[in-house]
Design a protein around this motif. Structure first.
Motif, PDB file in Angstrom:
ATOM      1  N   ARG A  17     -12.577   1.353  -8.115  1.00  0.00           N
ATOM      2  CA  ARG A  17     -11.831   2.665  -8.481  1.00  0.00           C
ATOM      3  C   ARG A  17     -10.453   2.116  -9.416  1.00  0.00           C
ATOM      4  O   ARG A  17      -9.441   2.946  -9.737  1.00  0.00           O
ATOM      5  N   GLY A  18     -10.334   0.897  -9.469  1.00  0.00           N
ATOM      6  CA  GLY A  18      -9.232   0.473 -10.137  1.00  0.00           C
ATOM      7  C   GLY A  18      -8.957  -1.081 -10.002  1.00  0.00           C
ATOM      8  O   GLY A  18      -9.916  -1.712  -9.660  1.00  0.00           O
ATOM      9  N   VAL A  21       0.689  -1.370  -0.001  1.00  0.00           N
ATOM     10  CA  VAL A  21      -0.030  -0.046  -0.128  1.00  0.00           C
ATOM     11  C   VAL A  21       0.806   1.375   0.093  1.00  0.00           C
ATOM     12  O   VAL A  21       1.821   1.246   0.746  1.00  0.00           O
ATOM     13  N   SER A  22       0.330   2.046  -0.699  1.00  0.00           N
ATOM     14  CA  SER A  22       1.067   3.643  -0.755  1.00  0.00           C
ATOM     15  C   SER A  22       0.160   4.580  -0.689  1.00  0.00           C
ATOM     16  O   SER A  22      -1.077   4.434  -0.647  1.00  0.00           O
ATOM     17  N   VAL A  23       0.524   5.824  -0.408  1.00  0.00           N
ATOM     18  CA  VAL A  23      -0.281   7.181  -0.117  1.00  0.00           C
ATOM     19  C   VAL A  23      -1.097   7.475  -1.121  1.00  0.00           C
ATOM     20  O   VAL A  23      -0.508   7.228  -2.579  1.00  0.00           O
ATOM     21  N   GLY A  24      -2.297   7.497  -1.049  1.00  0.00           N
ATOM     22  CA  GLY A  24      -3.166   7.944  -1.989  1.00  0.00           C
ATOM     23  C   GLY A  24      -4.052   6.829  -2.458  1.00  0.00           C
ATOM     24  O   GLY A  24      -5.012   7.110  -3.366  1.00  0.00           O
ATOM     25  N   GLU A  25      -3.760   5.728  -2.219  1.00  0.00           N
ATOM     26  CA  GLU A  25      -4.446   4.445  -2.884  1.00  0.00           C
ATOM     27  C   GLU A  25      -5.769   4.301  -2.159  1.00  0.00           C
ATOM     28  O   GLU A  25      -5.800   4.398  -1.142  1.00  0.00           O
ATOM     29  N   PRO A  26      -6.664   3.946  -2.921  1.00  0.00           N
ATOM     30  CA  PRO A  26      -7.962   3.563  -2.426  1.00  0.00           C
ATOM     31  C   PRO A  26      -8.242   2.326  -1.738  1.00  0.00           C
ATOM     32  O   PRO A  26      -7.775   1.464  -2.396  1.00  0.00           O
ATOM     33  N   LEU A  27      -8.810   2.067  -0.708  1.00  0.00           N
ATOM     34  CA  LEU A  27      -8.867   0.889   0.329  1.00  0.00           C
ATOM     35  C   LEU A  27     -10.112   0.712   1.036  1.00  0.00           C
ATOM     36  O   LEU A  27     -10.868   1.610   0.902  1.00  0.00           O
ATOM     37  N   VAL A  28     -10.350  -0.437   1.228  1.00  0.00           N
ATOM     38  CA  VAL A  28     -11.562  -0.873   1.976  1.00  0.00           C
ATOM     39  C   VAL A  28     -11.066  -1.473   3.064  1.00  0.00           C
ATOM     40  O   VAL A  28     -10.462  -2.400   3.103  1.00  0.00           O
ATOM     41  N   VAL A  29     -11.179  -0.990   4.415  1.00  0.00           N
ATOM     42  CA  VAL A  29     -10.791  -1.488   5.699  1.00  0.00           C
ATOM     43  C   VAL A  29     -11.938  -2.071   6.502  1.00  0.00           C
ATOM     44  O   VAL A  29     -12.785  -1.097   6.661  1.00  0.00           O
ATOM     45  N   HIS A  30     -11.632  -3.148   7.113  1.00  0.00           N
ATOM     46  CA  HIS A  30     -12.634  -3.713   7.880  1.00  0.00           C
ATOM     47  C   HIS A  30     -11.919  -4.007   9.217  1.00  0.00           C
ATOM     48  O   HIS A  30     -10.897  -4.574   9.116  1.00  0.00           O
ATOM     49  N   GLY A  31     -12.560  -3.636  10.312  1.00  0.00           N
ATOM     50  CA  GLY A  31     -11.763  -3.795  11.596  1.00  0.00           C
ATOM     51  C   GLY A  31     -12.752  -3.420  12.701  1.00  0.00           C
ATOM     52  O   GLY A  31     -13.919  -2.931  12.622  1.00  0.00           O
ATOM     53  N   ARG A  32     -12.022  -3.584  14.068  1.00  0.00           N
ATOM     54  CA  ARG A  32     -12.656  -3.208  15.305  1.00  0.00           C
ATOM     55  C   ARG A  32     -12.403  -1.585  15.558  1.00  0.00           C
ATOM     56  O   ARG A  32     -11.060  -1.285  15.604  1.00  0.00           O
TER      57      ARG A  32
END
Length: 194
Positions: free
Chosen positions: A109-110, A69-80
Motif C-alpha cells: 500500500r505504499g 509509526v503514526s495513526v492510520g498507517e498500514p502495518l504487518v504485525v507478527h507476534g504471539r
C-alpha cells in the motif's frame, strides 16, 4: 513452548504510547484489521467487520515503533496471540492482545525508507548498563541512499507517465522527495503512491 503466533495486516488505530518499565521500554497501540471479501454479484471488493487488537512491543522494537509509526498507517504485525478474560462493570469481557515479534509497513500500500537504528551498546554508561530512557537512536541518513533513489525513480515514472528520464532529472526528483520526507519527520519517511 506452545505459543500461537499470528500475522495481522491492518492499520494503526491509536497513537503509539511508549513508556519505560522495570523490564525495559514498551510501546502499545490498538490495531484495526478489516476483513475484505470479493462480492461476486457486484464484482468488487467489500469491507467486512473490523477486529481490534492491542499490540505490545518491548525493548528496541517498541522504541523503534514509537519513532516510526503514526495513526492510520498500514502495518504487518507478527507476534504471539494472547486471549484473556476480565470482569469489568459486572460483565465478563474478552480481550485479544498480540505481543509483537516483528512489525513493518505494508508495502503493498505504499513505500517506506528504512534507516538502521544506532546500537544501544555505543551509548552505554561506563558501568556497562544502558541509561534509563535510552531507546535506540537513529543514525544519520546516508549521503547516497540507493533505496530512496529507486523510490524516486518509481514515483517519477508514475508522475510523469514516462519511465524514461535522464539521470539528472532522477537525481533532482530524489533530492526533492528526500526533502519532503525529512520535513515530515527526521526519523521516518513514508511515501505513498496512488
Amino acid at each position: 513452548m506452545n505459543d500461537t503466533t499470528v500475522t495481522l495486516v491492518g492499520n494503526v488505530a491509536t497513537a503509539v504510547e511508549y513508556r519505560e518499565t522495570a523490564t525495559g521500554g514498551v510501546a502499545r497501540f490498538r490495531f484495526a484489521v478489516t476483513a475484505r471479501r470479493w462480492d461476486r454479484e457486484r464484482g468488487l471488493w467489500s469491507d467486512g467487520g473490523t477486529s481490534f487488537y492491542t499490540v505490545s512491543a518491548w525493548r528496541s522494537l517498541g522504541a523503534n515503533l514509537a519513532a516510526s509509526v503514526s495513526v492510520g498507517e498500514p502495518l504487518v504485525v507478527h507476534g504471539r496471540l494472547r486471549v484473556r478474560e476480565d470482569e469489568r462493570d459486572g460483565q465478563r469481557k474478552t480481550f485479544v492482545d498480540v505481543d509483537a515479534l516483528a512489525v513493518g509497513h505494508d508495502l503493498a500500500r505504499g513505500t517506506a525508507a528504512f534507516r538502521r537504528a544506532a546500537r544501544a551498546e555505543s551509548r552505554a554508561r561506563t558501568d556497562g548498563e544502558p541509561r534509563p530512557g535510552d531507546g535506540p537512536s537513529l543514525g544519520p541518513a546516508p549521503e547516497r541512499d540507493p533505496w530512496t533513489e529507486a523510490v524516486a525513480e518509481a514515483v517519477a515514472g508514475a508522475v510523469s507517465g514516462s519511465a524514461v528520464e535522464t539521470r539528472t532529472e532522477t537525481a533532482a526528483r530524489a533530492a526533492e522527495i528526500r526533502g519532503k520526507g525529512e520535513e515530515r519527520s527526521a526519523e521516518h519517511r513514508l511515501v505513498t503512491t496512488s
